[in-house]
Design an enzyme around this catalytic site. Sequence first.
Site, short mmCIF file in Angstrom:
data_model
loop_
_atom_site.label_atom_id
_atom_site.label_comp_id
_atom_site.label_asym_id
_atom_site.label_seq_id
_atom_site.Cartn_x
_atom_site.Cartn_y
_atom_site.Cartn_z
N GLU A 124 0.89 -1.17 0.00
CA GLU A 124 0.00 0.00 0.00
C GLU A 124 0.92 1.21 0.00
OE1 GLU A 124 -1.81 3.03 0.25
OE2 GLU A 124 -1.62 2.72 2.41
N CYS B 4 -1.93 8.96 2.69
CA CYS B 4 -1.76 8.40 1.35
C CYS B 4 -2.98 8.72 0.48
CB CYS B 4 -1.53 6.90 1.41
SG CYS B 4 -2.70 6.00 2.42
#
Length: 507
Positions: free
Chosen positions: A260, A294
Amino acid sequence: MQQILGNLGIESTNAGGFCGEWVGRGEKIDSISPINGKSIATVTQVTSDEYDRIAARAHEAFLKWRDVPAPVRGETVRRLGLALREHKADLGALVTLEMGKIRAEGEGEVQEMVDICDFSVGLSRQLYGLTIQSERPGHRMFEQWHPLGVVGVISAFNFPVAVWSWNAAIAAVCGDAVLWKPSSLTPLTAIACTKIAERVCRATGADPAIFSLVVGRGSTVGEKLLHDRRIPLVSATGSCEMGYRVGEIVGKRLGRTILELGGNNAIIVTPDADMKLAIRAILFGSVGTAGQRCTTTRRIIVHDSVRDQLVEKLVTAYKQINIGDPLEPETLMGPLVDTDTVEIMMTALDTIKQQGGEILCGGEKLEGNKYPGGCYVTPCIADIRNESPIVQEETFAPILYIIPYKTIDDAIAMHNDVPQGLSSAIFTRNLLEAEQFLSGRGSDCGIANVNIGTSGAEIGGAFGGEKETGGGRESGSDAWKAYMRRQTNTINYSTELPLAQGIKFGD
């Protein structure tokens, strides 16, 4: 602060390794608060030899844990969720002290931990396989899911506790042990979480080493974890550069990864958008966590006809953001995580200008009596082309790019024309535009939203993205399957031995 630390078992000096007992004889590091630049506490990192000891104990714990029925494993995770509820305020405050996000976001991150524990408890009774129709008479074919092993979890500073829980809670009910390497910028939150998990395991009779911890250098402890064949799965959150390294090393030993990585998330704002709704979503998405998510909104792709209106409202809103001590309730944006990140942002602003962009507002360092020793900046809005090299990168800071478009096809093309593919959104009341954005020729991201922003995903959905974001999925939906090994089984309950595909082999 001392009361918060005391409630969580954090001392002035803390061992950085756990494997059923606390160890750590390596180099000492201070956890520095970005709020004021002062040390919160000291951590003694693990040595290379201590890593081997911890990894061996985690594997030993797994061998016992895999035999525990999944619903019983779920009881330990249920109790972990209750303990996290009890410590929500203190742990959320420690996240704020160590990482710098505002207290509401710190407590929200702990709530994510509680939620994923709840999800995982239900999952412990739902690790379903399938019954498959066999082509051979007198045969039954089915699949099972079995525990995988020790899961290595590498987490980043920006979500110092939630990302661990997304992996650890699910891995635990799947029958795996977890070996956690947290960011060296946020070791205290990792130690606090591990202490909570240790107490829960001792109360339920589980081996506490199922939740093991290694605080140490990436060049030593991190590299050993990546090369370690006792760890069949590495779940890593961080930059794209880090992901390339993890993928290369783990892939060479044919291990699994859940990556990720970076995001370059955009919101398309159409002429049919609810502008008030869009402004609110952009503001939280771009300024929340000081631009260090993110899923932070980094690009606004806005139709020419509403571009000026949107920019005017955004600039006005940015100037009203209360920046300061993230422990104060009225603060909306705290500091960046460290001085290096501040300098990265300042360098990026210079690059924007060099590449023909224009700073529309913000981008200043904040210093003086109100910000003593802290890492404070004002969030920035810049006008620049989508193809500019700086826009193609992820700058982990509160910089928002304004990019105009003429047609929805152009907007989607620009949206997808970056290397990353995590989160995305469109604001429109036009059903055709919304459906096109969500179609196979629309957003190429792992997350695509309509009339909500790019940030703030729920734990019930699988979280992750495509392209340089890594392709991994954590948290909800069927992400649990990555933490188990699939086995296909066939039972012959006849007295014949027919072969598949009708093959004849002898009489």
